[in-house]
Scaffold this motif. Sequence first.
Motif, PDB file in Angstrom:
ATOM      1  N   LEU A   1      39.976  46.230  42.649  1.00 41.86           N
ATOM      2  CA  LEU A   1      40.555  46.190  41.219  1.00 41.86           C
ATOM      3  C   LEU A   1      39.284  46.842  40.044  1.00 41.86           C
ATOM      4  CD1 LEU A   1      42.363  43.021  41.210  1.00 41.86           C
ATOM      5  CD2 LEU A   1      43.444  45.213  41.269  1.00 41.86           C
ATOM      6  N   PRO A   2      39.627  47.257  39.220  1.00 38.33           N
ATOM      7  CA  PRO A   2      38.614  47.756  38.066  1.00 38.33           C
ATOM      8  C   PRO A   2      37.973  46.554  37.369  1.00 38.33           C
ATOM      9  CG  PRO A   2      40.832  48.286  37.105  1.00 38.33           C
ATOM     10  CD  PRO A   2      40.980  47.537  38.572  1.00 38.33           C
ATOM     11  N   GLY A   3      38.063  45.303  37.786  1.00 38.12           N
ATOM     12  CA  GLY A   3      37.439  44.168  36.975  1.00 38.12           C
ATOM     13  C   GLY A   3      38.213  42.925  37.784  1.00 38.12           C
ATOM     14  N   PRO A   4      37.790  41.968  37.327  1.00 37.50           N
ATOM     15  CA  PRO A   4      38.238  40.563  37.627  1.00 37.50           C
ATOM     16  C   PRO A   4      39.319  40.172  36.706  1.00 37.50           C
ATOM     17  CG  PRO A   4      36.077  40.262  36.214  1.00 37.50           C
ATOM     18  CD  PRO A   4      36.327  41.702  36.406  1.00 37.50           C
ATOM     19  N   GLY A   5      39.828  39.126  37.062  1.00 37.71           N
ATOM     20  CA  GLY A   5      40.995  38.332  36.199  1.00 37.71           C
ATOM     21  C   GLY A   5      41.735  37.160  36.994  1.00 37.71           C
TER      22      GLY A   5
ATOM     23  N   ILE B   1      49.161  44.500  37.084  1.00 39.35           N
ATOM     24  CA  ILE B   1      48.184  43.558  37.287  1.00 39.35           C
ATOM     25  C   ILE B   1      47.183  43.891  35.860  1.00 39.35           C
ATOM     26  CG2 ILE B   1      46.570  44.845  38.608  1.00 39.35           C
ATOM     27  CD1 ILE B   1      46.331  41.801  39.937  1.00 39.35           C
ATOM     28  N   THR B   2      46.654  42.968  35.394  1.00 42.61           N
ATOM     29  CA  THR B   2      45.592  43.000  34.413  1.00 42.61           C
ATOM     30  C   THR B   2      44.342  42.581  34.935  1.00 42.61           C
ATOM     31  OG1 THR B   2      46.127  40.799  33.436  1.00 42.61           O
ATOM     32  CG2 THR B   2      47.309  42.693  32.626  1.00 42.61           C
ATOM     33  N   CYS B   3      43.351  43.180  34.221  1.00 39.15           N
ATOM     34  CA  CYS B   3      41.744  42.849  34.685  1.00 39.15           C
ATOM     35  C   CYS B   3      41.034  43.048  33.237  1.00 39.15           C
ATOM     36  CB  CYS B   3      41.241  43.803  35.625  1.00 39.15           C
ATOM     37  SG  CYS B   3      42.425  44.441  36.951  1.00 39.15           S
ATOM     38  N   TYR B   4      39.678  42.965  33.348  1.00 43.29           N
ATOM     39  CA  TYR B   4      38.683  43.020  32.319  1.00 43.29           C
ATOM     40  C   TYR B   4      37.517  43.788  32.863  1.00 43.29           C
ATOM     41  CZ  TYR B   4      36.486  38.638  33.200  1.00 43.29           C
ATOM     42  OH  TYR B   4      35.468  37.518  34.019  1.00 43.29           O
ATOM     43  N   SER B   5      36.765  44.213  31.886  1.00 42.94           N
ATOM     44  CA  SER B   5      35.464  44.849  32.552  1.00 42.94           C
ATOM     45  C   SER B   5      34.642  44.879  31.391  1.00 42.94           C
ATOM     46  CB  SER B   5      35.745  46.430  33.206  1.00 42.94           C
ATOM     47  OG  SER B   5      36.216  47.242  32.263  1.00 42.94           O
ATOM     48  N   GLY B   6      33.150  45.324  31.808  1.00 39.48           N
ATOM     49  CA  GLY B   6      32.262  45.497  30.633  1.00 39.48           C
ATOM     50  C   GLY B   6      31.690  44.257  30.503  1.00 39.48           C
TER      51      GLY B   6
ATOM     52  N   LEU C   1      36.462  45.563  27.846  1.00 38.01           N
ATOM     53  CA  LEU C   1      37.784  46.294  27.697  1.00 38.01           C
ATOM     54  C   LEU C   1      38.687  45.350  28.636  1.00 38.01           C
ATOM     55  CD1 LEU C   1      36.646  49.853  28.591  1.00 38.01           C
ATOM     56  CD2 LEU C   1      37.677  49.247  26.421  1.00 38.01           C
ATOM     57  N   ARG C   2      40.066  45.646  28.459  1.00 42.11           N
ATOM     58  CA  ARG C   2      41.060  44.981  29.040  1.00 42.11           C
ATOM     59  C   ARG C   2      41.791  46.134  29.821  1.00 42.11           C
ATOM     60  NH1 ARG C   2      41.047  40.826  24.860  1.00 42.11           N
ATOM     61  NH2 ARG C   2      40.877  39.116  25.907  1.00 42.11           N
ATOM     62  N   HIS C   3      42.543  45.698  30.923  1.00 40.41           N
ATOM     63  CA  HIS C   3      42.966  46.940  31.593  1.00 40.41           C
ATOM     64  C   HIS C   3      44.363  46.555  32.164  1.00 40.41           C
ATOM     65  CE1 HIS C   3      39.351  49.222  33.006  1.00 40.41           C
ATOM     66  NE2 HIS C   3      38.647  47.754  32.648  1.00 40.41           N
TER      67      HIS C   3
ATOM     68  N   TRP D   1      48.153  54.357  37.482  1.00 42.18           N
ATOM     69  CA  TRP D   1      47.480  54.485  36.210  1.00 42.18           C
ATOM     70  C   TRP D   1      46.749  53.505  35.797  1.00 42.18           C
ATOM     71  CZ3 TRP D   1      49.812  50.995  32.956  1.00 42.18           C
ATOM     72  CH2 TRP D   1      51.200  50.906  33.077  1.00 42.18           C
ATOM     73  N   ASP D   2      45.629  53.278  35.082  1.00 44.05           N
ATOM     74  CA  ASP D   2      45.053  52.418  34.471  1.00 44.05           C
ATOM     75  C   ASP D   2      44.750  52.366  32.869  1.00 44.05           C
ATOM     76  OD1 ASP D   2      42.972  50.521  33.836  1.00 44.05           O
ATOM     77  OD2 ASP D   2      41.462  51.247  35.367  1.00 44.05           O
ATOM     78  N   LYS D   3      45.322  51.841  32.110  1.00 41.39           N
ATOM     79  CA  LYS D   3      45.231  51.796  30.717  1.00 41.39           C
ATOM     80  C   LYS D   3      44.279  50.688  30.297  1.00 41.39           C
ATOM     81  CE  LYS D   3      47.825  55.216  30.568  1.00 41.39           C
ATOM     82  NZ  LYS D   3      47.528  56.474  30.159  1.00 41.39           N
ATOM     83  N   THR D   4      43.415  51.003  29.495  1.00 42.56           N
ATOM     84  CA  THR D   4      42.412  50.366  28.903  1.00 42.56           C
ATOM     85  C   THR D   4      42.714  49.789  27.246  1.00 42.56           C
ATOM     86  OG1 THR D   4      40.833  52.003  28.311  1.00 42.56           O
ATOM     87  CG2 THR D   4      40.620  50.990  30.495  1.00 42.56           C
ATOM     88  N   VAL D   5      42.335  48.759  27.041  1.00 44.28           N
ATOM     89  CA  VAL D   5      42.563  48.377  25.777  1.00 44.28           C
ATOM     90  C   VAL D   5      41.327  47.705  25.247  1.00 44.28           C
ATOM     91  CG1 VAL D   5      43.999  46.778  23.977  1.00 44.28           C
ATOM     92  CG2 VAL D   5      45.006  47.872  26.112  1.00 44.28           C
TER      93      VAL D   5
END
Length: 454
Positions: free
Chosen positions: A63-67, A80-85, A100-102, A115-119
């Motif tokens: 995954l692009p980050g944890p959660g 699924i949602t994740c966060y990074s940074g 960032l949220r994903h 796709w992976d959308k960041t917020v």
Amino acid sequence: MRLWPNVDRIAPILLLSALLSGRSAAADWPRFRGPNGTGLAADATATPIQWSPTQNLQWQLTLPGPGISCPIVVGRHVFITCYSGYGLNRDNPGNQSELLRHLVCVDRDSGKILWDKTVAPFLPEDEYSGLGMPEHGYATHTPVSDGERVYVFFGKTGALAFDMDGNQLWHNDRLGTQSDKQKWGSSSSPIVVGNVLVVSAGPEGRAIYGLNKKTGEELWRVSGEKPDGLGNVWSTPVVSDAGNRRTDVVIGVTNQIWGLDPETGEQRWVYKDFPGWCFNTTLAVSDELIVGVEGKGGLSFGMRPGGTGEITSSQLVWSQGANNRFASPVIFEGRGYYVSSEVIHCFDAASGEEIYKARLPQGTDTDGGGIRSERRSGDEGSDFSSPVIADGKLYFVMRTGEIHVVDATCKEFKSLAVNRIATESEDFSATPAISDGQIFIRSNKHLYCISSRP
């Protein structure tokens, strides 16, 4: 124990959520804990008993980050949602400006990211420190879908809607930017009821909101009687069939249980005699009963759905003390289950009477591979996932990465397997999603698809 007259044997509401949202995909797992939050798979497809890194693992995705939010399944998509940074390391959390949220869309058959959308977040966020945020991080709310859109809630950042191709449709960032007193962060997940997206934003806005799911416009909000009344609410709403073509949005809040009109937010009924200073768990509903097992209040109960105004104990069918932490109950074939501090509790949902309780066995090195992550000192009871049931089997994910499979068709404890899937140290705090024989399990590093089908 206080006991009121029994009700008829209960059956789970499997399709209510889909009907209310205008869609009926039998195998979808469209929200936290599946159809209407029951924790029950809506299809009868066989699910595996045993798996390992080399057995029944269909795919594994980094995954692009944890959660600790849970995966949902809609058609051929897993969301699924994740966060990074920021907040990736307790000793060196980094800078909030890089958070960032994903929202990630995954093909359920191949495990490839579509796709992976960041917020970008509202800042400042709660600091990555103390007891709460390092435990949960910044992607704790499970998304929800009505089959046409995917909705996410990111706490102070607000609620957003995306279409199935990842295009952002709207963003409501006016749901509050406060924090709970403990700075634990929030985790209540949104749900869809008809044309309304219901968002429990207790820590952020001290309110529950009803939003137009097509535009994000606020339709209603409900606040607590006290200024801080909803600040310690982490429960996710469910929908209860109250009879006479009426449905109620039901949620546990501090000291109370609420039944709300999903279209207007009107408080149709309230039960005020519930103990405890917060509400962690999600209620379980069936055709005849609302069941709660709330550890912070130390109470389990069965309540008749419906009612008007301030209801009294006459609405209760049974109530008794409970020893629970974070797991929400699940009801199957008239029996309720919850897991707390590595002990599984089984009770008669119609009366509250205990059927059995048993300590979950620890897996051995000969269980097929995979590693068991070590618990940190003092967190023996802090498994955050909830049990779910499919194909007559109860699945429970421990934080250490051990996944228990228990026979849910009998009235005595029968462990079928203890499985491990990770080959490195990972934190497993999310409830799995089950759809069409596939089990989707997320850790802070990976998303796994377990399946025995070719």
